[in-house]
Scaffold this motif. Structure first.
Motif, PDB file in Angstrom:
ATOM      1  N   UNK A  80       8.698   8.957  10.054  1.00  0.00           N
ATOM      2  CA  UNK A  80       9.959   9.600  10.434  1.00  0.00           C
ATOM      3  C   UNK A  80      11.027   8.565  10.770  1.00  0.00           C
ATOM      4  N   UNK A  81      12.217   8.806  10.262  1.00  0.00           N
ATOM      5  CA  UNK A  81      13.348   7.928  10.556  1.00  0.00           C
ATOM      6  C   UNK A  81      13.578   6.853   9.529  1.00  0.00           C
ATOM      7  N   UNK A  82      12.595   6.555   8.682  1.00  0.00           N
ATOM      8  CA  UNK A  82      12.776   5.538   7.660  1.00  0.00           C
ATOM      9  C   UNK A  82      13.311   6.177   6.378  1.00  0.00           C
ATOM     10  N   UNK A  83      14.009   5.416   5.580  1.00  0.00           N
ATOM     11  CA  UNK A  83      14.582   5.887   4.323  1.00  0.00           C
ATOM     12  C   UNK A  83      14.231   4.928   3.209  1.00  0.00           C
ATOM     13  N   UNK A  84      14.074   5.467   1.998  1.00  0.00           N
ATOM     14  CA  UNK A  84      13.862   4.639   0.814  1.00  0.00           C
ATOM     15  C   UNK A  84      15.197   4.530   0.096  1.00  0.00           C
ATOM     16  N   UNK A  85      15.744   3.320   0.016  1.00  0.00           N
ATOM     17  CA  UNK A  85      17.096   3.108  -0.495  1.00  0.00           C
ATOM     18  C   UNK A  85      17.131   2.395  -1.837  1.00  0.00           C
ATOM     19  N   UNK A  86      15.978   1.888  -2.304  1.00  0.00           N
ATOM     20  CA  UNK A  86      15.924   1.162  -3.581  1.00  0.00           C
ATOM     21  C   UNK A  86      14.492   1.146  -4.080  1.00  0.00           C
ATOM     22  N   UNK A  87      14.331   1.020  -5.404  1.00  0.00           N
ATOM     23  CA  UNK A  87      12.988   0.986  -5.997  1.00  0.00           C
ATOM     24  C   UNK A  87      13.043   0.239  -7.320  1.00  0.00           C
ATOM     25  N   UNK A  88      11.985  -0.538  -7.602  1.00  0.00           N
ATOM     26  CA  UNK A  88      11.880  -1.217  -8.895  1.00  0.00           C
ATOM     27  C   UNK A  88      10.418  -1.483  -9.211  1.00  0.00           C
ATOM     28  N   UNK A  89      10.058  -1.378 -10.499  1.00  0.00           N
ATOM     29  CA  UNK A  89       8.708  -1.648 -10.978  1.00  0.00           C
ATOM     30  C   UNK A  89       8.595  -3.081 -11.496  1.00  0.00           C
ATOM     31  N   UNK A  90       7.382  -3.638 -11.412  1.00  0.00           N
ATOM     32  CA  UNK A  90       7.088  -4.890 -12.100  1.00  0.00           C
ATOM     33  C   UNK A  90       7.172  -4.641 -13.603  1.00  0.00           C
ATOM     34  N   UNK A  91       7.385  -5.696 -14.408  1.00  0.00           N
ATOM     35  CA  UNK A  91       7.493  -5.503 -15.861  1.00  0.00           C
ATOM     36  C   UNK A  91       6.295  -4.808 -16.491  1.00  0.00           C
ATOM     37  N   UNK A  92       5.084  -5.017 -15.951  1.00  0.00           N
ATOM     38  CA  UNK A  92       3.904  -4.362 -16.517  1.00  0.00           C
ATOM     39  C   UNK A  92       3.590  -3.033 -15.845  1.00  0.00           C
ATOM     40  N   UNK A  93       4.455  -2.591 -14.928  1.00  0.00           N
ATOM     41  CA  UNK A  93       4.341  -1.291 -14.252  1.00  0.00           C
ATOM     42  C   UNK A  93       3.081  -1.166 -13.398  1.00  0.00           C
ATOM     43  N   UNK A  94       2.453  -2.272 -13.023  1.00  0.00           N
ATOM     44  CA  UNK A  94       1.256  -2.204 -12.192  1.00  0.00           C
ATOM     45  C   UNK A  94       1.580  -2.052 -10.711  1.00  0.00           C
ATOM     46  N   UNK A  95       2.795  -2.416 -10.319  1.00  0.00           N
ATOM     47  CA  UNK A  95       3.220  -2.331  -8.922  1.00  0.00           C
ATOM     48  C   UNK A  95       4.684  -1.934  -8.868  1.00  0.00           C
ATOM     49  N   UNK A  96       5.093  -1.426  -7.719  1.00  0.00           N
ATOM     50  CA  UNK A  96       6.513  -1.179  -7.501  1.00  0.00           C
ATOM     51  C   UNK A  96       6.872  -1.547  -6.072  1.00  0.00           C
ATOM     52  N   UNK A  97       8.126  -1.874  -5.878  1.00  0.00           N
ATOM     53  CA  UNK A  97       8.628  -2.263  -4.562  1.00  0.00           C
ATOM     54  C   UNK A  97       9.757  -1.338  -4.159  1.00  0.00           C
ATOM     55  N   UNK A 113       5.633  -3.174  -0.953  1.00  0.00           N
ATOM     56  CA  UNK A 113       5.066  -3.243  -2.292  1.00  0.00           C
ATOM     57  C   UNK A 113       3.878  -2.294  -2.380  1.00  0.00           C
ATOM     58  N   UNK A 114       3.836  -1.486  -3.464  1.00  0.00           N
ATOM     59  CA  UNK A 114       2.776  -0.499  -3.663  1.00  0.00           C
ATOM     60  C   UNK A 114       2.041  -0.772  -4.974  1.00  0.00           C
ATOM     61  N   UNK A 115       0.751  -0.470  -4.971  1.00  0.00           N
ATOM     62  CA  UNK A 115      -0.044  -0.483  -6.189  1.00  0.00           C
ATOM     63  C   UNK A 115       0.169   0.834  -6.918  1.00  0.00           C
ATOM     64  N   UNK A 116       0.586   0.783  -8.178  1.00  0.00           N
ATOM     65  CA  UNK A 116       0.903   2.000  -8.914  1.00  0.00           C
ATOM     66  C   UNK A 116      -0.335   2.867  -9.160  1.00  0.00           C
ATOM     67  N   UNK A 117      -1.480   2.243  -9.433  1.00  0.00           N
ATOM     68  CA  UNK A 117      -2.690   3.010  -9.753  1.00  0.00           C
ATOM     69  C   UNK A 117      -3.204   3.784  -8.553  1.00  0.00           C
ATOM     70  N   UNK A 118      -3.232   3.145  -7.383  1.00  0.00           N
ATOM     71  CA  UNK A 118      -3.795   3.790  -6.190  1.00  0.00           C
ATOM     72  C   UNK A 118      -2.734   4.439  -5.307  1.00  0.00           C
ATOM     73  N   UNK A 119      -1.451   4.120  -5.561  1.00  0.00           N
ATOM     74  CA  UNK A 119      -0.336   4.629  -4.765  1.00  0.00           C
ATOM     75  C   UNK A 119      -0.438   4.210  -3.297  1.00  0.00           C
ATOM     76  N   UNK A 120      -1.027   3.057  -3.047  1.00  0.00           N
ATOM     77  CA  UNK A 120      -1.184   2.564  -1.684  1.00  0.00           C
ATOM     78  C   UNK A 120      -0.313   1.335  -1.449  1.00  0.00           C
TER      79      UNK A 120
END
Length: 260
Positions: free
Chosen positions: A27-44, A54-61
């Motif tokens: 609660x109280x936090x906001x997501x203001x930007x997002x980008x994937x790595x070139x191989x789409x294995x992670x996103x920030x 930074x999140x792992x795309x496969x596990x969503x963790x």
């Protein structure tokens, strides 16, 4: 994937329109930007709490939270002190990404070390207004002077202030968005913003010459992107419209001169 100021990250199925997975930040936090790595294995993501996560795309963790570490000596590390409005992975270095926000800094992160390895002070980033290619960082700041700049990725030094010029009615633009064209050796870059409510495209290989512009809009431009072939660029803004513009060589445009 979509993100919003309510702190939600949602993965969507394109054809059915169904939400496949959802991540909710505290609660109280906001997501203001997002980008994937070139191989789409992670996103920030860039967040309201001044963190880059930074999140792992496969596990969503979440696998890493990139934050400043106050103090002195080896236990301290630079980072953001205010909202993060732009994150961008380096297209060639899988473990490197850049970020910027309201604290007037660009941070260069190495996920292997889990910290910022270089800081650039200056640009006030208020939107998706950073990009990186090779050894060059593009920044578009929400300010009147020296808004559009190119930086050296390796040293953090300023390469050039790109001349923006006056907009419609001699109004200067404050910038919200910027991007290089596609590919590892892009030729073009574009930026757009408010006040003058305009966007411009520049040629990186010709001394950052102006290629073309869109002006006279009723509202500001908040987002832009190049097509996969870089033959088109799309602009979106406060007037709820998306404008798609063809980029063509001047020699291919037919000019007819007539008399009245």
């Amino acid at each position: 994937v979509s993100c919003n100021a309510g702190g939600l990250l949602q993965h969507w199925h394109v054809t059915s329109g169904k939400c496949l997975h959802q991540i909710e930040l505290p609660d109280g936090n906001s997501v203001l930007a997002l980008d994937f790595t070139p191989d789409a294995s992670s996103f920030a993501i860039g967040c309201k709490d001044a963190s880059v996560r930074v999140y792992d795309e496969a596990t969503k963790t979440e696998v890493s939270a990139l934050v400043s570490l106050p103090g002195f000596g080896s236990g301290s590390a630079p980072g953001h002190s205010n909202r993060v409005f732009s994150v961008k992975w380096h297209p060639e270095y899988q473990n490197c990404l850049i970020s910027g926000g309201w604290d007037n800094t660009i941070q260069i992160w190495d996920t292997r070390e889990g910290r910022s390895v270089r800081s650039i002070y200056g640009p006030h980033i208020a939107g998706d207004a950073l990009d990186v290619t090779g050894n060059t960082i593009l920044s578009a700041a929400f300010r009147l002077d020296d808004a559009l700049q190119l930086w050296d990725f390796g040293t953090g030094r300023l390469i050039e202030n790109v001349e923006w010029g006056q907009g419609t009615g001699n109004t200067q633009s404050k910038l919200y968005a910027a991007s290089f064209s596609r590919g590892l050796q892009p030729r073009l870059f574009a930026a757009g913003g408010c006040d003058a409510n305009e966007a411009k495209v520049f040629d990186l290989r010709r001394g950052n010459q102006l290629v073309g512009s869109i002006s006279g809009l009723q509202r500001g431009i908040f987002a832009l992107d190049f097509s996969p072939t870089s033959s088109r660029v799309a602009f979106a803004g406060g007037d709820c419209a998306i404008r798609i513009v063809d980029i063509v060589k001047a020699s291919s445009v037919q000019r007819t001169v007539g008399t009245l």
